[in-house]
Design a protein around this motif. Sequence first.
Motif, PDB file in Angstrom:
ATOM      1  N   ASP A 518       0.747  -1.300  -0.286  1.00 17.62           N
ATOM      2  CA  ASP A 518      -0.004  -0.115   0.242  1.00 17.62           C
ATOM      3  C   ASP A 518       0.846   1.530  -0.109  1.00 17.62           C
ATOM      4  OD1 ASP A 518      -2.922  -0.845   1.025  1.00 17.62           O
ATOM      5  OD2 ASP A 518      -1.688  -2.288   1.480  1.00 17.62           O
ATOM      6  N   ILE A 519       0.311   1.623  -0.778  1.00 11.84           N
ATOM      7  CA  ILE A 519       1.026   3.127  -0.354  1.00 11.84           C
ATOM      8  C   ILE A 519      -0.202   4.346  -0.771  1.00 11.84           C
ATOM      9  CG2 ILE A 519       2.584   5.354  -1.978  1.00 11.84           C
ATOM     10  CD1 ILE A 519       3.382   3.277  -4.167  1.00 11.84           C
ATOM     11  N   VAL A 520      -0.143   5.009   1.003  1.00  7.92           N
ATOM     12  CA  VAL A 520      -0.946   6.218   0.895  1.00  7.92           C
ATOM     13  C   VAL A 520      -0.247   7.304   0.939  1.00  7.92           C
ATOM     14  CG1 VAL A 520      -2.847   6.706   3.008  1.00  7.92           C
ATOM     15  CG2 VAL A 520      -1.624   4.632   3.019  1.00  7.92           C
ATOM     16  N   ALA A 521      -0.928   8.096   0.789  1.00  8.83           N
ATOM     17  CA  ALA A 521      -0.507   9.801  -0.045  1.00  8.83           C
ATOM     18  C   ALA A 521      -1.343  10.836   0.796  1.00  8.83           C
ATOM     19  CB  ALA A 521      -0.408  10.592  -1.319  1.00  8.83           C
ATOM     20  N   PHE A 522      -0.702  11.219   2.305  1.00  4.30           N
ATOM     21  CA  PHE A 522      -1.114  12.553   2.621  1.00  4.30           C
ATOM     22  C   PHE A 522      -1.282  13.885   2.674  1.00  4.30           C
ATOM     23  CE2 PHE A 522      -0.313   9.394   6.441  1.00  4.30           C
ATOM     24  CZ  PHE A 522      -1.130   8.842   6.736  1.00  4.30           C
ATOM     25  N   GLU A 523      -2.119  14.191   3.021  1.00  6.76           N
ATOM     26  CA  GLU A 523      -1.911  16.612   2.255  1.00  6.76           C
ATOM     27  C   GLU A 523      -1.501  16.857   0.930  1.00  6.76           C
ATOM     28  OE1 GLU A 523      -2.527  18.377   4.763  1.00  6.76           O
ATOM     29  OE2 GLU A 523      -1.443  16.904   6.434  1.00  6.76           O
ATOM     30  N   GLY A 524      -2.818  16.164  -0.066  1.00  7.78           N
ATOM     31  CA  GLY A 524      -2.696  16.610  -1.376  1.00  7.78           C
ATOM     32  C   GLY A 524      -1.362  15.591  -1.767  1.00  7.78           C
ATOM     33  N   GLU A 525      -0.936  14.690  -1.083  1.00  7.64           N
ATOM     34  CA  GLU A 525       0.544  14.106  -2.286  1.00  7.64           C
ATOM     35  C   GLU A 525      -0.546  13.204  -3.188  1.00  7.64           C
ATOM     36  OE1 GLU A 525       3.985  15.552  -2.638  1.00  7.64           O
ATOM     37  OE2 GLU A 525       4.125  16.859  -0.935  1.00  7.64           O
ATOM     38  N   ASN A 526       0.420  12.895  -4.191  1.00  4.88           N
ATOM     39  CA  ASN A 526       0.076  12.450  -5.129  1.00  4.88           C
ATOM     40  C   ASN A 526       1.005  10.612  -4.735  1.00  4.88           C
ATOM     41  OD1 ASN A 526       2.439  11.687  -7.257  1.00  4.88           O
ATOM     42  ND2 ASN A 526       1.680  13.731  -7.808  1.00  4.88           N
TER      43      ASN A 526
END
Length: 819
Positions: A518-526
């Motif tokens: 899994d790759i989870v992006a926070f704060e609007g990052e892709n």
Amino acid sequence: MTKKTFKISGMHCAGCVRKIELALTKTTGVHAASVNFATESALVEFDEQIVSEIDLAKAVESVGYRLDVAAGETETLSIKVIGMDSPHCAMIVEGALKKLDGVKNTDVDFANQRVKIVFDSSVLSVDTVFKVITDAGYKPIKEEAGTEDLLDKEKIEREKQLSDLKRKLFVGGALSILIFFGSFPEWFSFMPKFLSNNWMLLLLTTPVQFWVGWQFYSGLKLLVKYRTADMNTLIAIGTLAAYFYSAAVTIFPDFFTAGGIMPEIYFDTSAIIIVLILLGKYFEVLMKGRASEAIKKLIGLQPKTAKILKNGKEIEVQIADVVVSDLVVVRPGERIPVDGKITEGDSEIDESMVTGESMPVHKTVGGAVIGSTINKFGTFTFRATKIGKDTVLSQIIKMVEEAQGSKAPIQRLADLVSSYFVPVVIVIAIATFVVWNFFGPVPAFNFALVNFVAVLIIACPCALGLATPMAIMVSSGSAASRGILVKDAASLEIANKINAIVLDKTGTLTEGKPQLTDIVAFEGENQREVLRLAASLEQRSEHSLAQAILHHAAHKEKVELYKLEDFKAISGKGVRGFLQIESQKIEAHFGNRALAADIGLNTAPYEDKIKKLESEGKTVMILAADKKIKGALAVADVLKKESKEAILALKKSGIDVWMLTGDNDRTARAIARQVEIENIMSEVLPDKKSEKVRELQAQGKIVAMVGDGINDAPALTQANVGIAMGEGTDIAMESANITLMRGDLMLIYETIALSKRTMRIIKQNLFWAFFYNSAFVPVAAGLLYPFFGILLNPIFAAAAMAFSSISVVLNSLRLKRAV
């Protein structure tokens, strides 16, 4: 402690085993003793400091037997015995060899037509051993050549045997038809009168009796010289009785007609019996060739030459001349000569003949290649690591041969019955003759003779002896072609009774190496940028989690990494470094919550997502760049794609499935939930795995343990059946009873299904063999005559006897079909 095998003399029944074992185990210094009645030997584990071999011999002598203590030069001889194709034949060869002075031990494997004999070369010569085997009616070949040469010799001998049988069948068949027509002129009035003359019938029958049926007279030699008997003895006595009685009637007719009764002649009985039994033998030899096809295919796959690099030049050499560390070149379409590791190039390799996997496997530099597999596309160079008998294919052949030659527990009863069978039949035949001769109707002698011959001919120890080993032979060969290697017949039998399976999690249920899940992006990052930042930070790390992220970035997403400077690994927490992003140098951190806390970042807003991933048994790492949390990556040892399907299939079969792991309970339950396993053994230390297996066994379970690592070896040994994944360690495979050559868990279900089919076939074979012999021998003796007037013609007895062996072989060949 010393373990040693001794030859025991004087055993005459299975009851002797217990007496000798008790005598040995009661001797001070003896730790364990196991006596084998079949090989007349004892395996004794004893302390040489406390008890000597002479003391052991005295202990055995005290209960009336003899234990042979080694003396002189001991030599081991391995011999291929052509024609020794049933347990009864094996018993005859073993019995003849054991009567020789100087023989210490014999190991007879009829399935592979092999005898290993340990003897004192100062007392006994190899020529004498060969002569005894030849006298017993078999063809010995010394196993000194390579496997390929031996196979060629065996093939030549088999073809010669078939050609000889065919020629004899043609001549014997033609003569038997004439004899049959001549014996019944009232039925065939169109035949010339001279054909019905007794002298003409004697003339026609003599070559059938003494040339066509010559191989049966080895049974008489056994009886006279070695005081033992086999099926050939029964046939020889039966047909000779009919022949000599008929010859006597022909030569001295007045003696037999003195009582006013015209005696019958039985030339047709003698000739047709011989031809029918030879016909059965011919089909049996043909079909037994099919039964051992699997091992012959494996041996036939071995290449004969290899191209190696010497001083920069490519030269072709014989496979036997390749040595470890040689550089070997393989081109598209060629078979890989030996085992090794690729040093240059890459390719797609067809490993189906070893693993049963139909799809080619991509191999690159550092990848292991298996000898005899097929290179499909690229050219590559590899360094030889294993040659000759050490290659994977040679080990597979050895394991299959050993399995085919081993005995299942169910076979003991059949072997015991077979050992007493022939002498009992001879006694029944003599009793039949005496009873009919003195109490039978007129002409009593004729009835006595016909029934005597029928009893001898109808009896079939071969069907009884072949029932179990033929099924084991076909089954283990069939299993090998699917990537299932069974070490011994007992394991194949026990697998049928398994009601609990313990699966080691890592490498068995899972792939055994971490993968980015899994790759989870926070704060609007892709997500791609989060992966790029994390992989750039990990590019100098050697941690297995880092390798999983780097592999995903390079091979799946193909992202370009940022330049990394001032890299630092923070023990137990993660990594830190400076990344060159465009014209800026940005500090980045990647690790656990403790690392985030150390740099003053609050993970609370992201905890829901992080905890959800952790509840699935995944390891979560938090990415921070320029003092801001950018995202999180989850890494886990992922389940194999067929794990769920295999577990459901096992549960449907009524088997309890357990997962064994060293992981904490939360992680273990998360993994188990995905594959619907309810029974979990978590936080189990490596040295406690075997204890867990023992706990299940204490509940009365028949347990199979499936594992792949060194730490699984004790548990694999403790289980009723140990199953090793072939992708695992050599130690795990050595400890296991069954090895799966590829990591497909469905092979476990296939193994159990094959075991159930094998046991079903064995039970059918044994039932028909026992039923056939117990039902037809009394009929042949004339037991039904007083009630129904039924007698069994010896010709029909011969046909039935031939069919009984063929039916057992044919029924066993059904195991070649897929489960």
